[in-house]
Write an enzyme that holds these catalytic residues in place. Structure first.
Site, PDB file in Angstrom:
ATOM      1  N   GLN A   1       0.861  -1.184   0.000  1.00 30.76           N
ATOM      2  CA  GLN A   1       0.000   0.000   0.000  1.00 30.76           C
ATOM      3  C   GLN A   1       0.897   1.235   0.000  1.00 30.76           C
ATOM      4  OE1 GLN A   1      -2.766  -0.127   3.304  1.00 30.76           O
ATOM      5  NE2 GLN A   1      -2.574   2.056   3.625  1.00 30.76           N
TER       6      GLN A   1
ATOM      7  N   SER B   1       1.784   6.651   2.487  1.00 31.87           N
ATOM      8  CA  SER B   1       2.546   7.651   3.246  1.00 31.87           C
ATOM      9  C   SER B   1       3.752   8.154   2.456  1.00 31.87           C
ATOM     10  CB  SER B   1       3.051   7.039   4.551  1.00 31.87           C
ATOM     11  OG  SER B   1       1.986   6.806   5.416  1.00 31.87           O
TER      12      SER B   1
ATOM     13  N   GLU C   1      -8.118  -1.024   6.886  1.00 29.76           N
ATOM     14  CA  GLU C   1      -6.870  -1.125   7.651  1.00 29.76           C
ATOM     15  C   GLU C   1      -7.146  -1.089   9.148  1.00 29.76           C
ATOM     16  OE1 GLU C   1      -4.055   2.142   7.153  1.00 29.76           O
ATOM     17  OE2 GLU C   1      -2.431   0.767   7.626  1.00 29.76           O
TER      18      GLU C   1
ATOM     19  N   GLU D   1      -2.819   9.833  17.915  1.00 26.07           N
ATOM     20  CA  GLU D   1      -3.402  11.182  17.884  1.00 26.07           C
ATOM     21  C   GLU D   1      -4.460  11.308  16.785  1.00 26.07           C
ATOM     22  OE1 GLU D   1      -0.143  10.503  18.142  1.00 26.07           O
ATOM     23  OE2 GLU D   1       0.030  11.071  20.264  1.00 26.07           O
TER      24      GLU D   1
END
Lengths: 423, 325
Positions: A143, A146, A261, A391
């Protein structure tokens, strides 16, 4: 001790046991695993083979054998190469694989994330081309999301895809790409229109990882292992037929992947590789040998960890129940990953307290207790980041579940090229 | 596998919520601190049948499961109701073969209190019938109750000196242990309701209150604290349902499940109540605001029927004895 007729008459009382159908299915799975035992890789959690290349081939073989036995893609529709079974059956297969010490499927990212994305947004031709091979691990998937400058803020990614005749030409860099070093294909999110706001200018593609211009460089993680990679993309040509969804629809396609995911990582009460059963075995071995004052502290850490792990496990059962009754996996899966991460930290902490000095002086990478729990410690910081940082997950839960207002995102509605980010 | 409430339980929860919203609430809990009566009080709880949920039908109860009771207890906890359903659940187990006393529990004609040695006992205020384990026997009798300065008046705490007891069941240690586990589950269920309400109140305020030009709930520092509290509540819900289910369907799992729920409940409610106060800022620690009433419940409940460290130690002991293998 008292009448339970009230409960007996009710629809759907709580029941953790297999139904007769599920028990029969479990027996079939167990028999299949026994029949093929010699053809499968068996590893204890935390154990690793000496030669990674050999291990990769063995894991590919293992998945192929399992696929041919009908144990991969259990809940996928038959038209996509799956078994058309239930999520409960899929969970049973997962439990039986763990019981037989068969490690995670090599194509777990393909099965958990890429495949569902191709199913949801791909053309019939793409389904035909990719899905059956993915389930057999003929092709391993990764994948490509990022980037160095866009981790949590994924929609700020800078890799570009520019249309050129029947192709798109891709330039940029991806990072933290699990399995890229062995993958044959990846789903790639790229910017196709920098003139539009950041979410609206993205498009999803299927990338052939063996195409010219794709360079994979393994990244060594803090624990010493290399599961992640950098991927450099230099004038890589992707035919337009490998586009997943419409141009500019990439964010919507990516949300399918991300949702799957979270479910794959945290949705089912996953222990994230730190099993409370392994901790219990360690405790039974080590605790009686500790000095009395250390026993008290170790018992408390053990109790705290077990409670957190059980809370996470039973919350996973509630989510599985909801999904199997037709509910869609939602933002609650993000809460599951948060809780799973917190529990994993407590389990690792309890393991360290039980090991004492051995947790520091393990010489490892052997398969002894101390080496395994040392690796567990070094794996923990990554758990709280990979697959959605704590976060970002808290923002998702706060905004989508609790209805708290989002923080101002001043770049959200401006054209991407005007935000100061350079595509 | 199926791990969710059934439709009867969902209906019971809705009905209980309606009843408790009408009969109790934080204002009544605040008044109780200044000498007011408990709300809803025993007669009202008996009248709607909540003291007999797990009492057999033959003794005038509903013959329901501990999970049925937990679902109602959660709603009781949300409005800080008193007296507790903890005592009702525990006494029903202790009185399993005592139909007359069980009937008196269910119809409210006797006010029960279960005593653990010289620990402050839950629901001692106003009680007239006391149950205790003395030398391994279950005894029943009267009692002299000494009340202190209550931190949370809705819990009716008192130190009890038993008077005029007689043996009800000899060699009752096993039954006593089961009753105590069921009580821990009911307490955790009430704490679940209180914690969920404290988070709800905190979230509601964080959506409305503005500072520095926007709602405070948009700031991650505030948002994340509320999310952590909420995640704890949802994890606790799973442990409470599991433990309540185990009480009837898998008694062998009850000690592990009850201790897990008890340990997790105390910490979850404390965090929820403290977060509720913190999010409210200066308003949050005033007498007029409800936040301190949830906090008071948290500070008392964390010491009832064993604190977190004791429960964790029980879990550790069971895990070492092979409970997870």
């Amino acid at each position: 001790m008292r009448t339970t007729t009230l409960t007996d008459e009710r629809c759907h009382p709580v029941d953790f046991d297999d139904t007769p159908d599920e028990a029969a299915y479990r027996a079939r799975v167990r028999a299949a695993l026994a029949e093929h035992a010699d053809e499968l890789v068996h590893l204890d959690a935390g154990e690793e083979a000496a030669d990674p290349r050999e291990q990769e081939q063995a894991l590919r073989r293992t998945q192929r054998v399992l696929a041919e036995a009908g144990l991969v893609g259990v809940a996928w529709a038959a038209e996509h190469g799956g078994q058309g079974g239930s999520l409960a059956q899929q969970a049973i297969v997962g439990q039986e694989l763990a019981r037989a010490r068969v490690p995670s499927l090599i194509n777990h990212i393909g099965i958990g994330m890429c495949g569902p994305t191709v199913i949801a947004h791909g053309t019939p031709e793409q389904h035909e081309r990719y899905l059956a091979r993915l389930l057999r691990a003929d092709d391993v998937w990764c994948q490509l999301f990022s980037e160095p400058a866009s981790g949590s803020d994924l929609a700020a990614l800078r890799t570009t895809a520019v249309r050129d005749g029947e192709d798109w030409v891709v330039n940029g860099q991806k990072v933290w790409t699990t399995l890229a070093h062995v993958a044959d294909f990846g789903i790639l999110l790229a910017r196709t229109d920098p003139g539009r706001p950041k979410h609206a200018g993205l498009t999803m593609f299927v990338l052939d990882m063996h195409a010219p211009g794709v360079t994979v460089r393994p990244l060594r993680q803090m624990g010493g292992q290399s599961d992640f990679n950098e991927v450099f993309l230099d004038d890589v040509r992707i035919p337009d037929g490998e586009r997943l969804g419409e141009p500019g629809e990439g964010w919507r396609v990516a949300l399918t992947t991300l949702l799957n995911e979270r479910v794959a990582v945290g949705g089912g009460g996953n222990d994230l590789g730190l099993s409370v059963e392994a901790l219990a075995r360690l405790a039974a071995d080590r605790l009686p040998g500790l000095p009395a004052d250390r026993q008290v502290l170790a018992r408390q850490a053990l109790g705290r960890a077990a409670v957190a792990a059980l809370a996470n496990r039973y919350t996973g059962y509630r989510r599985l129940t909801a999904i199997s009754q037709g509910g869609l996996p939602g933002p609650e899966a993000s809460a599951g990953k948060l809780a799973g991460t917190a529990a994993a930290k407590l389990v690792a902490d309890a393991g360290v307290r039980l090991l004492g000095d051995d947790a520091v002086f393990a010489v490892g990478p052997g398969d002894d207790d101390a080496g395994r729990w040392q690796r567990n410690q070094a794996w923990l910081p990554g758990i709280a980041i990979a697959g959605g940082t704590d976060e970002v997950l808290r923002n998702i839960v706060g905004e989508r579940v609790l209805g708290l207002p989002p923080e101002p995102r001043e770049d959200k509605h401006r054209p991407f090229h005007a935000t100061g980010s350079r595509a | 596998m199926n791990f969710d409430l059934d439709t009867d339980q969902l209906d019971a929860a809705a009905g209980a919520r309606q009843f408790f919203d009408g009969e109790a609430g934080p204002a009544r809990a605040r008044a109780a601190l200044e000498g007011g009566p408990l709300a809803p009080g025993r007669p009202a709880l008996a009248g709607i049948g909540f003291l007999g949920i797990t009492v057999p039908e033959a003794a005038g109860g509903a013959g329901g499961s501990v999970l049925d009771l937990a679902v109602v207890a959660e709603q009781a906890g949300a409005v800080l109701a008193g007296p507790s359903l903890v005592t009702a659940a525990r006494a029903a187990v202790l009185l399993a073969d005592q139909p007359d006393l069980a009937a008196a529990l269910a119809d409210g004609s006797r006010a029960f209190c279960v005593v653990d040695g010289d620990h402050p006992a839950l629901d001692a205020v106003g009680a007239d019938t006391f149950l205790a384990l003395v030398d391994g026997d279950l005894v029943v009798g009267g009692g002299d109750v000494v009340t202190g300065q209550p931190m949370d008046a809705t819990r009716g705490l008192g130190v009890v000196t038993l008077t005029g007891t007689r043996v009800l069941v000899p060699d009752a240690a096993e039954r006593w242990a089961r009753a105590r586990d069921v009580a821990v589950v009911a307490l955790a269920a009430e704490d679940l309701g209180t914690a969920a309400r404290a988070v709800e109140v905190g979230v509601g305020y964080a959506r409305e209150r503005e500072a520095f030009g926007r709602a405070i709930g948009s700031y991650q520092a505030v948002k994340h604290a509320l999310v952590d509290a909420w995640v704890g509540v949802e994890q606790l819900r799973s442990l409470v349902w599991w433990a309540a289910w185990a009480a009837d369907a898998a008694p062998g799992e009850l000690p592990l499940a009850a201790a897990s729920a008890g340990a997790f409940a105390a910490e979850t409610l404390e965090r929820a109540a403290e977060t509720c106060i913190q999010v409210h800022g200066g308003t949050g620690f005033t007498w007029e605001h409800d936040a301190h009433l949830y906090w008071r419940r948290a500070k008392v409940d964390r010491l009832l029927l064993g604190d977190t460290a004791e429960h964790q130690d029980v879990v550790a002991g069971l895990v070492l004895a092979g409970a997870l293998s």
